[in-house]
Design a protein around this motif. Structure first.
Motif, PDB file in Angstrom:
ATOM      1  N   MET A   1       0.853  -1.195   0.000  1.00  0.00           N
ATOM      2  CA  MET A   1       0.000   0.000   0.000  1.00  0.00           C
ATOM      3  C   MET A   1       0.888   1.243   0.000  1.00  0.00           C
ATOM      4  N   GLY A   2       0.645   2.153  -0.949  1.00  0.00           N
ATOM      5  CA  GLY A   2       1.467   3.340  -1.077  1.00  0.00           C
ATOM      6  C   GLY A   2       1.104   4.410  -0.073  1.00  0.00           C
ATOM      7  N   PRO A   3       1.891   5.490  -0.057  1.00  0.00           N
ATOM      8  CA  PRO A   3       1.596   6.594   0.855  1.00  0.00           C
ATOM      9  C   PRO A   3       0.286   7.272   0.480  1.00  0.00           C
ATOM     10  N   PRO A   4      -0.366   7.927   1.436  1.00  0.00           N
ATOM     11  CA  PRO A   4      -1.613   8.626   1.115  1.00  0.00           C
ATOM     12  C   PRO A   4      -1.347   9.789   0.170  1.00  0.00           C
ATOM     13  N   PRO A   5      -2.336  10.193  -0.611  1.00  0.00           N
ATOM     14  CA  PRO A   5      -2.132  11.311  -1.531  1.00  0.00           C
ATOM     15  C   PRO A   5      -1.780  12.596  -0.781  1.00  0.00           C
ATOM     16  N   VAL A   6      -0.952  13.406  -1.407  1.00  0.00           N
ATOM     17  CA  VAL A   6      -0.651  14.726  -0.848  1.00  0.00           C
ATOM     18  C   VAL A   6      -1.912  15.576  -0.947  1.00  0.00           C
ATOM     19  N   PRO A   7      -2.371  16.177   0.149  1.00  0.00           N
ATOM     20  CA  PRO A   7      -3.644  16.903   0.110  1.00  0.00           C
ATOM     21  C   PRO A   7      -3.500  18.305  -0.468  1.00  0.00           C
ATOM     22  N   PRO A   8      -4.619  18.869  -0.922  1.00  0.00           N
ATOM     23  CA  PRO A   8      -4.611  20.285  -1.308  1.00  0.00           C
ATOM     24  C   PRO A   8      -4.612  21.163  -0.061  1.00  0.00           C
ATOM     25  N   PHE A   9      -4.392  22.436  -0.261  1.00  0.00           N
ATOM     26  CA  PHE A   9      -4.513  23.373   0.850  1.00  0.00           C
ATOM     27  C   PHE A   9      -5.986  23.495   1.254  1.00  0.00           C
ATOM     28  N   PRO A  10      -6.250  23.764   2.521  1.00  0.00           N
ATOM     29  CA  PRO A  10      -7.640  23.973   2.927  1.00  0.00           C
ATOM     30  C   PRO A  10      -8.250  25.157   2.175  1.00  0.00           C
ATOM     31  N   ASP A  11      -9.546  25.083   1.925  1.00  0.00           N
ATOM     32  CA  ASP A  11     -10.230  26.202   1.284  1.00  0.00           C
ATOM     33  C   ASP A  11     -10.050  27.471   2.122  1.00  0.00           C
ATOM     34  N   GLY A  12      -9.707  28.550   1.432  1.00  0.00           N
ATOM     35  CA  GLY A  12      -9.552  29.822   2.122  1.00  0.00           C
ATOM     36  C   GLY A  12      -8.319  29.917   3.001  1.00  0.00           C
ATOM     37  N   ALA A  13      -7.319  29.060   2.762  1.00  0.00           N
ATOM     38  CA  ALA A  13      -6.123  29.059   3.616  1.00  0.00           C
ATOM     39  C   ALA A  13      -5.410  30.401   3.580  1.00  0.00           C
ATOM     40  N   PHE A  14      -5.365  31.021   2.407  1.00  0.00           N
ATOM     41  CA  PHE A  14      -4.704  32.324   2.298  1.00  0.00           C
ATOM     42  C   PHE A  14      -5.348  33.121   1.172  1.00  0.00           C
TER      43      PHE A  14
ATOM     44  N   ILE B   1       7.281  21.565 -18.620  1.00  0.00           N
ATOM     45  CA  ILE B   1       6.334  21.874 -17.548  1.00  0.00           C
ATOM     46  C   ILE B   1       5.244  20.810 -17.460  1.00  0.00           C
ATOM     47  N   THR B   2       4.820  20.305 -18.604  1.00  0.00           N
ATOM     48  CA  THR B   2       3.828  19.234 -18.586  1.00  0.00           C
ATOM     49  C   THR B   2       4.367  18.018 -17.839  1.00  0.00           C
ATOM     50  N   GLY B   3       5.623  17.675 -18.090  1.00  0.00           N
ATOM     51  CA  GLY B   3       6.219  16.526 -17.421  1.00  0.00           C
ATOM     52  C   GLY B   3       6.399  16.740 -15.931  1.00  0.00           C
ATOM     53  N   ILE B   4       6.896  17.909 -15.542  1.00  0.00           N
ATOM     54  CA  ILE B   4       7.104  18.199 -14.117  1.00  0.00           C
ATOM     55  C   ILE B   4       5.783  18.129 -13.358  1.00  0.00           C
ATOM     56  N   THR B   5       4.766  18.771 -13.894  1.00  0.00           N
ATOM     57  CA  THR B   5       3.483  18.811 -13.184  1.00  0.00           C
ATOM     58  C   THR B   5       2.767  17.469 -13.221  1.00  0.00           C
ATOM     59  N   ALA B   6       3.016  16.655 -14.254  1.00  0.00           N
ATOM     60  CA  ALA B   6       2.429  15.313 -14.283  1.00  0.00           C
ATOM     61  C   ALA B   6       3.035  14.448 -13.181  1.00  0.00           C
ATOM     62  N   LEU B   7       4.357  14.523 -13.030  1.00  0.00           N
ATOM     63  CA  LEU B   7       5.008  13.767 -11.965  1.00  0.00           C
ATOM     64  C   LEU B   7       4.489  14.177 -10.598  1.00  0.00           C
ATOM     65  N   GLN B   8       4.376  15.483 -10.380  1.00  0.00           N
ATOM     66  CA  GLN B   8       3.908  15.960  -9.083  1.00  0.00           C
ATOM     67  C   GLN B   8       2.423  15.686  -8.893  1.00  0.00           C
ATOM     68  N   GLY B   9       1.681  15.689  -9.985  1.00  0.00           N
ATOM     69  CA  GLY B   9       0.256  15.390  -9.889  1.00  0.00           C
ATOM     70  C   GLY B   9      -0.022  13.979  -9.403  1.00  0.00           C
ATOM     71  N   ARG B  10       0.863  13.040  -9.750  1.00  0.00           N
ATOM     72  CA  ARG B  10       0.674  11.660  -9.293  1.00  0.00           C
ATOM     73  C   ARG B  10       0.611  11.582  -7.772  1.00  0.00           C
ATOM     74  N   ALA B  11       1.431  12.395  -7.122  1.00  0.00           N
ATOM     75  CA  ALA B  11       1.451  12.364  -5.654  1.00  0.00           C
ATOM     76  C   ALA B  11       0.146  12.864  -5.058  1.00  0.00           C
ATOM     77  N   MET B  12      -0.605  13.671  -5.829  1.00  0.00           N
ATOM     78  CA  MET B  12      -1.889  14.186  -5.371  1.00  0.00           C
ATOM     79  C   MET B  12      -3.065  13.348  -5.862  1.00  0.00           C
TER      80      MET B  12
END
Length: 260
Positions: A1-14, A217-228
């Motif tokens: 079982m892999g690590p949990p997905p990286v979460p988004p920031f809470p709504d209205g965080a900043f 940029i497409t490649g960088i963000t695709a890799l990082q998107g997997r974690a989310m």
């Protein structure tokens, strides 16, 4: 079982973000896609460039390079909805950590009063390999300026300028290999982020072998998107100074377990 997905920031965080980087184009290697997502939500984003990147083009004199890279940075910001772009005139390539640099960043933090400060990694080695010297200095000086901005008795001359202390709630670090939060940039935000790097066209043309912005940029963000668990994402290590330090939470859990 892999690590949990990286979460988004809470709504209205900043609602207001200040990005502090060393050079024109530093925000554009993926991070600007997150900026585009934020500005689309009505979040106010400003950039502070510590240099004008005048040492970055071997074929041009520094004065010409500074003018060109300043113009390209303004266009890059426009592509993602950022119009408040400020430049300091610290020397490119030999940026020095010191009180003067901390004071200059503190001044802008107190002027703009952001909820979040976004910086790059100050580590010698980061997710993209060995970090450049100016990047390391910029990140560390900005982190220290974040605390300076909230202390009335540090840089007291800023009080004479009418700049009262300001406490920043969030520190967001890009390029850290221990991300805690991410921003989904799938779709329009990604397109605008690509356009922001493309705005540095003359600068990039002078870098032998630099990949085209779109696949990069497409490649960088695709890799990082997997974690989310999303198509494309931008990851940050975030520190919320309104929350208890993690070690305090661990200590309280340990104390509760020992009593139980």
């Amino acid at each position: 079982m892999g690590p949990p997905p990286v979460p988004p920031f809470p709504d209205g965080a900043f609602s207001r973000v200040l990005c502090v980087v060393a050079h024109p184009d530093d925000v554009e290697y993926g991070t600007s896609s997150a900026v585009a997502a934020w500005t689309a939500q009505g979040i106010d984003v400003a950039y502070l460039l510590l240099t004008r990147g005048e040492a970055g083009m071997d074929a041009l004199r520094p004065e010409e390079t500074a003018r060109l890279r300043t113009a390209e940075q303004l266009a890059a910001g426009e592509a993602v909805g950022v119009r408040d772009i400020r430049f300091l005139d610290h020397p490119d390539g030999v940026l020095e950590y010191g009180l003067g640099l901390r004071r200059d960043i503190t001044r802008v933090i107190r002027e703009l009063r952001p909820d979040a400060l976004l910086v790059g990694s100050w580590a010698v080695e980061f997710v993209a390999g060995l970090n450049q010297a100016d990047h390391r200095v910029a990140g560390l000086a900005a982190v220290d300026a974040l605390r300076d901005a909230g202390n009335r008795w540090v840089f007291r001359e800023l009080l004479d300028e009418g700049l009262e202390p300001w406490t920043v709630r969030w520190l967001l670090v890009g390029g850290d290999d221990r991300p805690t939060h991410g921003v989904d940039v799938t779709g329009e935000a990604l397109e605008r982020g690509i356009a922001s790097l493309e705005a540095h066209g003359q600068y990039l043309a002078g870098i032998p072998g630099h990949p085209p912005p779109r696949p990069m940029i497409t490649g960088i963000t695709a890799l990082q998107g997997r974690a989310m668990g999303v198509g494309h994402g931008v990851l940050f290590r975030a520190f919320d100074f309104a929350a208890p330090p993690p070690i305090a939470l661990e200590a309280m859990r340990a104390a509760a377990e020992s009593v139980g």
